[in-house]
Design a protein around this motif. Structure first.
Motif, PDB file in Angstrom:
ATOM      1  N   TYR A  44       0.293   5.092   1.549  1.00  0.00           N
ATOM      2  CA  TYR A  44      -0.538   6.004   2.318  1.00  0.00           C
ATOM      3  C   TYR A  44       0.046   7.400   2.196  1.00  0.00           C
ATOM      4  O   TYR A  44       1.254   7.583   2.057  1.00  0.00           O
ATOM      5  CB  TYR A  44      -0.590   5.595   3.791  1.00  0.00           C
ATOM      6  N   LEU A  65       0.050  -4.276   9.456  1.00  0.00           N
ATOM      7  CA  LEU A  65       0.637  -3.424   8.435  1.00  0.00           C
ATOM      8  C   LEU A  65       1.944  -2.849   8.967  1.00  0.00           C
ATOM      9  O   LEU A  65       1.964  -2.241  10.030  1.00  0.00           O
ATOM     10  CB  LEU A  65      -0.341  -2.298   8.088  1.00  0.00           C
ATOM     11  N   PHE A  87       5.007  -0.254   8.249  1.00  0.00           N
ATOM     12  CA  PHE A  87       5.238   0.963   7.487  1.00  0.00           C
ATOM     13  C   PHE A  87       6.726   1.240   7.316  1.00  0.00           C
ATOM     14  O   PHE A  87       7.549   0.899   8.166  1.00  0.00           O
ATOM     15  CB  PHE A  87       4.614   2.157   8.201  1.00  0.00           C
ATOM     16  N   GLY A  88       7.037   1.909   6.216  1.00  0.00           N
ATOM     17  CA  GLY A  88       8.360   2.499   6.071  1.00  0.00           C
ATOM     18  C   GLY A  88       8.430   3.796   6.861  1.00  0.00           C
ATOM     19  O   GLY A  88       7.453   4.217   7.479  1.00  0.00           O
ATOM     20  N   LYS A  89       9.606   4.431   6.829  1.00  0.00           N
ATOM     21  CA  LYS A  89       9.797   5.641   7.624  1.00  0.00           C
ATOM     22  C   LYS A  89       9.247   6.889   6.954  1.00  0.00           C
ATOM     23  O   LYS A  89       9.200   7.947   7.559  1.00  0.00           O
ATOM     24  CB  LYS A  89      11.277   5.818   7.940  1.00  0.00           C
ATOM     25  N   GLY A  90       8.836   6.765   5.710  1.00  0.00           N
ATOM     26  CA  GLY A  90       8.192   7.876   5.046  1.00  0.00           C
ATOM     27  C   GLY A  90       9.131   8.738   4.225  1.00  0.00           C
ATOM     28  O   GLY A  90      10.338   8.828   4.512  1.00  0.00           O
ATOM     29  N   ARG A  94      -5.457  13.640   8.394  1.00  0.00           N
ATOM     30  CA  ARG A  94      -5.177  12.284   8.843  1.00  0.00           C
ATOM     31  C   ARG A  94      -4.523  11.475   7.736  1.00  0.00           C
ATOM     32  O   ARG A  94      -4.660  11.780   6.552  1.00  0.00           O
ATOM     33  CB  ARG A  94      -6.450  11.599   9.326  1.00  0.00           C
ATOM     34  N   LEU A  95      -3.827  10.453   8.145  1.00  0.00           N
ATOM     35  CA  LEU A  95      -3.214   9.523   7.196  1.00  0.00           C
ATOM     36  C   LEU A  95      -4.320   8.806   6.413  1.00  0.00           C
ATOM     37  O   LEU A  95      -5.306   8.356   6.991  1.00  0.00           O
ATOM     38  CB  LEU A  95      -2.383   8.516   7.986  1.00  0.00           C
ATOM     39  N   GLY A 116       8.934   7.078  11.195  1.00  0.00           N
ATOM     40  CA  GLY A 116       7.713   6.596  10.557  1.00  0.00           C
ATOM     41  C   GLY A 116       6.683   6.136  11.570  1.00  0.00           C
ATOM     42  O   GLY A 116       6.623   6.640  12.694  1.00  0.00           O
ATOM     43  N   GLN A 124      -0.167  11.542   3.839  1.00  0.00           N
ATOM     44  CA  GLN A 124      -0.632  12.444   4.897  1.00  0.00           C
ATOM     45  C   GLN A 124      -0.355  13.872   4.463  1.00  0.00           C
ATOM     46  O   GLN A 124       0.807  14.316   4.441  1.00  0.00           O
ATOM     47  CB  GLN A 124       0.055  12.134   6.219  1.00  0.00           C
ATOM     48  N   TYR A 138      -0.597   2.842  16.611  1.00  0.00           N
ATOM     49  CA  TYR A 138       0.740   3.161  16.134  1.00  0.00           C
ATOM     50  C   TYR A 138       1.224   4.421  16.839  1.00  0.00           C
ATOM     51  O   TYR A 138       0.425   5.258  17.257  1.00  0.00           O
ATOM     52  CB  TYR A 138       0.732   3.458  14.631  1.00  0.00           C
ATOM     53  N   PHE A 163       0.839  -1.185   0.000  1.00  0.00           N
ATOM     54  CA  PHE A 163       0.000   0.000   0.000  1.00  0.00           C
ATOM     55  C   PHE A 163       0.882   1.245   0.000  1.00  0.00           C
ATOM     56  O   PHE A 163       2.006   1.227   0.492  1.00  0.00           O
ATOM     57  CB  PHE A 163      -0.871   0.054   1.268  1.00  0.00           C
ATOM     58  N   TYR A 174       3.919   7.289   2.823  1.00  0.00           N
ATOM     59  CA  TYR A 174       4.386   6.079   3.493  1.00  0.00           C
ATOM     60  C   TYR A 174       4.060   4.854   2.654  1.00  0.00           C
ATOM     61  O   TYR A 174       2.916   4.678   2.205  1.00  0.00           O
ATOM     62  CB  TYR A 174       3.706   5.906   4.853  1.00  0.00           C
ATOM     63  N   LEU A 181      -5.353   6.249   2.776  1.00  0.00           N
ATOM     64  CA  LEU A 181      -4.895   5.357   1.719  1.00  0.00           C
ATOM     65  C   LEU A 181      -4.800   6.112   0.400  1.00  0.00           C
ATOM     66  O   LEU A 181      -5.712   6.846   0.019  1.00  0.00           O
ATOM     67  CB  LEU A 181      -5.879   4.201   1.571  1.00  0.00           C
TER      68      LEU A 181
END
Lengths: 113, 113
Positions: free
Chosen positions: A36, A101, A103-106, A43-44, B42, A38, B35, A34, A86, A46
């Motif tokens: 995402y 889920l 997540f990467g660090k963005g 808000r975060l 992230g 922000q 989270y 996915f 992300y 999809l």
């Protein structure tokens, strides 16, 4: 272990230029990926998911299992694309029958006028 | 539209206090997640739950606990708040299903002094 790597913390492009946000993953199973996004003070949410193979707001992402990548691309960036992005990997939790889920660090994308 | 509501937007607590962060979703989702979001790190999963009274540890559960007494509500508890728990906390929910996306709340900015 499952891991998502976004190598760029910051990415800056000019309006109208192509943009690519990189994402690499590590997972021994069959991945579901996915993106995402922000936007400032929102808000975060999809953006898109691999299974849908769709284009949202001009963005596309292709899963490359050989390179274990899921890079996000847009041919012509717009100022309103400026946001935090992300990449996320969904993994199965066999015992519980659920999923989580990771997540990467963005990557913070800035599109300059 | 899915609504995930976090009870507080901002919280300031003192070191050693017990802190409760509340999250409610209105779409009968089975999965709920907590989270924390920190710059450069992230999103990191603290705990998640796939059913009432069920919980699973995420990647950073130390110093936290959770409670899910009703399907729509998932609480995060900081047993004894510490300054390194100062962060943005995000609650999310999803349907049970590998391809189901997460829906996020607005977040709670917790400061521990």
């Amino acid at each position: 272990a499952q891991r998502v790597t976004q190598p760029e913390k910051l990415l800056s492009v000019f309006k109208g230029a192509p943009v690519e946000l990189k994402c690499n993953y590590s997972y021994s199973g069959s991945p579901e990926l996915f993106w995402y996004v922000q936007y400032s003070r929102q808000r975060l949410q999809l953006l898109l998911r691999h299974i849908s193979r769709e284009s949202i707001k001009g963005f596309t992402a292709d899963l490359n299992k050989g390179e274990t990548s899921f890079h996000l691309k847009k041919p012509f960036a717009q100022e309103e694309d400026s946001a935090m992005y992300y990449c996320a990997l969904k993994t199965r939790i066999t015992q519980g029958g659920s999923e989580k889920l990771v997540f990467g660090k963005g990557t913070k994308l800035t599109v300059n006028p | 539209d899915v609504k995930v509501t976090q009870s507080s937007r901002y919280l300031v607590k003192r070191t050693g206090e017990k802190v409760f962060l509340e999250c409610v979703q209105d779409m009968d989702h089975e999965n709920m997640f907590w989270y924390r979001q920190d710059p450069g790190l992230g999103l990191r999963l603290i705990y998640f739950s796939y059913d009432v009274k069920m919980k699973e540890k995420g990647d950073i559960p130390e110093g936290y606990s959770v409670s899910r007494e009703k399907k729509e509500r998932f609480s995060l508890i900081l047993e004894s708040a510490s300054t390194n728990q100062t962060s943005m906390y995000l609650c999310a929910s999803s349907l049970l299903g590998f391809y189901s996306p997460l829906h996020f709340g607005n977040g709670t900015r917790l400061t521990v002094t």
